[in-house]
Design an enzyme around this catalytic site. Structure first.
Site, PDB file in Angstrom:
ATOM      1  N   ALA A  10       0.850  -1.196   0.000  1.00 55.21           N
ATOM      2  CA  ALA A  10       0.000   0.000   0.000  1.00 55.21           C
ATOM      3  C   ALA A  10       0.884   1.244   0.000  1.00 55.21           C
ATOM      4  O   ALA A  10       1.990   1.224   0.546  1.00 55.21           O
ATOM      5  CB  ALA A  10      -0.874   0.005   1.251  1.00 55.21           C
ATOM      6  N   CYS A  11       0.395   2.311  -0.638  1.00 54.38           N
ATOM      7  CA  CYS A  11       1.127   3.584  -0.637  1.00 54.38           C
ATOM      8  C   CYS A  11       1.259   4.070   0.795  1.00 54.38           C
ATOM      9  O   CYS A  11       0.339   3.875   1.586  1.00 54.38           O
ATOM     10  CB  CYS A  11       0.381   4.624  -1.469  1.00 54.38           C
ATOM     11  SG  CYS A  11       0.544   4.309  -3.236  1.00 54.38           S
ATOM     12  N   PRO A  12       2.355   4.690   1.223  1.00 55.66           N
ATOM     13  CA  PRO A  12       3.488   5.090   0.376  1.00 55.66           C
ATOM     14  C   PRO A  12       4.647   4.088   0.358  1.00 55.66           C
ATOM     15  O   PRO A  12       5.752   4.445  -0.027  1.00 55.66           O
ATOM     16  CB  PRO A  12       3.935   6.388   1.044  1.00 55.66           C
ATOM     17  CG  PRO A  12       3.704   6.122   2.497  1.00 55.66           C
ATOM     18  CD  PRO A  12       2.491   5.225   2.577  1.00 55.66           C
ATOM     19  N   MET A  13       4.429   2.822   0.781  1.00 56.08           N
ATOM     20  CA  MET A  13       5.547   1.880   0.900  1.00 56.08           C
ATOM     21  C   MET A  13       6.289   1.644  -0.420  1.00 56.08           C
ATOM     22  O   MET A  13       7.520   1.501  -0.405  1.00 56.08           O
ATOM     23  CB  MET A  13       5.068   0.554   1.512  1.00 56.08           C
ATOM     24  CG  MET A  13       4.765   0.658   3.005  1.00 56.08           C
ATOM     25  SD  MET A  13       5.993   1.609   3.938  1.00 56.08           S
ATOM     26  CE  MET A  13       7.424   0.537   3.810  1.00 56.08           C
ATOM     27  N   ASN A  41       3.058   7.226  -8.413  1.00 60.23           N
ATOM     28  CA  ASN A  41       3.883   7.835  -7.359  1.00 60.23           C
ATOM     29  C   ASN A  41       5.357   7.508  -7.525  1.00 60.23           C
ATOM     30  O   ASN A  41       6.215   8.372  -7.337  1.00 60.23           O
ATOM     31  CB  ASN A  41       3.401   7.387  -5.965  1.00 60.23           C
ATOM     32  CG  ASN A  41       2.052   7.993  -5.611  1.00 60.23           C
ATOM     33  OD1 ASN A  41       1.684   9.041  -6.130  1.00 60.23           O
ATOM     34  ND2 ASN A  41       1.306   7.333  -4.751  1.00 60.23           N
TER      35      ASN A  41
END
Lengths: 198, 85
Positions: A10-13, A41
């Protein structure tokens, strides 16, 4: 060239993982990722740092090949301190959910405003460490989750003290960034080029 | 921070915007206090952001409370359109 698989994250990983990999080896890498926000991103992050990005469709997602040089860092894009052995990261330590001394309500408002403004400044911190009531800013119900997520997508590592989350019974309610421990906090501070205490 | 079509309300004091936020949050309306965008001049440097879909409820509640914003904008592309005079 090294492969980095961030599919399913999941963002921001995805951005945080790519940033760490590029800090370890700045020559470049091939990133396997999901379509949508991770793909956008990571591309935006890499291009903002001056990397060239090419893209291909692969089974189960996309592959972005990120290579050094060939692109000019975007004008006006936030930049971060260059990483290197001689230059540690720029670390920001936030030990309270309030900014400054004075009325609580004003202090909380100022801290919210500060965090929301951070992503607009030209030099971002590499890492933000939340301690004590500061961890409440990264937990469910905080007004700055959207801003912290946006910072994460710009490559800022957002870390909250696990003991503090536990104390406030917020361990299961972390909504931005990751949990960390005092080893990492101490190492981050002693290894930093500069620690900004907010 | 501000999406296309969002409304941005500017008040002429920090006390008014804090009161406005309290009232709107009390009504469970999706508002967020944000730093006022650089292109919008404000007295207190803060603004309320909310989606256009709830503008009637938000502006109605502010009107009832005597807290109508000093300036109201809509995000349009890269800029902001003033929508009140």
């Amino acid at each position: 060239m090294k492969d980095l698989d961030v599919r399913g994250m999941a963002c921001p990983m995805p951005v945080v993982s790519v940033k760490k990999a590029l800090e370890a080896d700045g020559a470049g890498l091939r990133v396997l990722l999901d379509d949508g926000a991770p793909r956008e991103n990571v591309r935006r992050f890499a291009e903002s740092r001056g990397y060239s990005v090419s893209e291909e469709t692969v089974a189960g997602g996309y592959a972005l090949t990120v290579t050094a040089g060939g692109a000019v860092p975007q004008q006006g894009a936030p930049v971060q301190a260059a990483q290197g052995a001689a230059q540690g990261p720029l670390v920001m330590l936030i030990g309270s959910d309030r900014l400054g001394d004075g009325p609580e309500e004003l202090g909380r408002l100022l801290m919210r405003n500060f965090i929301m403004t951070l992503k607009e400044v030209p030099q971002l911190p590499d890492r933000i460490l939340f301690l004590n009531t500061g961890v409440l800013l990264a937990a469910e119900g905080s007004e700055v989750i959207e801003a912290l997520t946006a910072l994460g997508n710009l490559g800022v590592e957002v870390l909250s003290c696990g003991v503090c989350l536990d104390f406030f019974q917020k361990k299961e309610k972390l909504a931005a960034g990751a949990v960390t421990n005092m080893y990492t906090i101490a190492e981050s501070m002693t290894g930093a080029r500069l620690v900004l205490r907010v | 921070m501000v999406r296309d079509g969002d409304r941005v309300a500017v008040f002429n004091s920090v006390h008014r915007i804090m009161e406005a936020e309290k009232i709107l949050k009390g009504k469970k309306l999706d508002v967020l206090m944000i730093p006022a965008p650089r292109t919008i001049t404000t007295d207190c440097g803060l603004a309320l952001r909310y989606p256009e879909g709830i503008c009637a409820e938000v502006e109605g509640a502010l009107g009832e409370a005597g807290l109508l914003p000093k300036e109201l904008y809509r995000k349009a592309g890269e800029g902001f359109e003033r929508i009140n005079e």
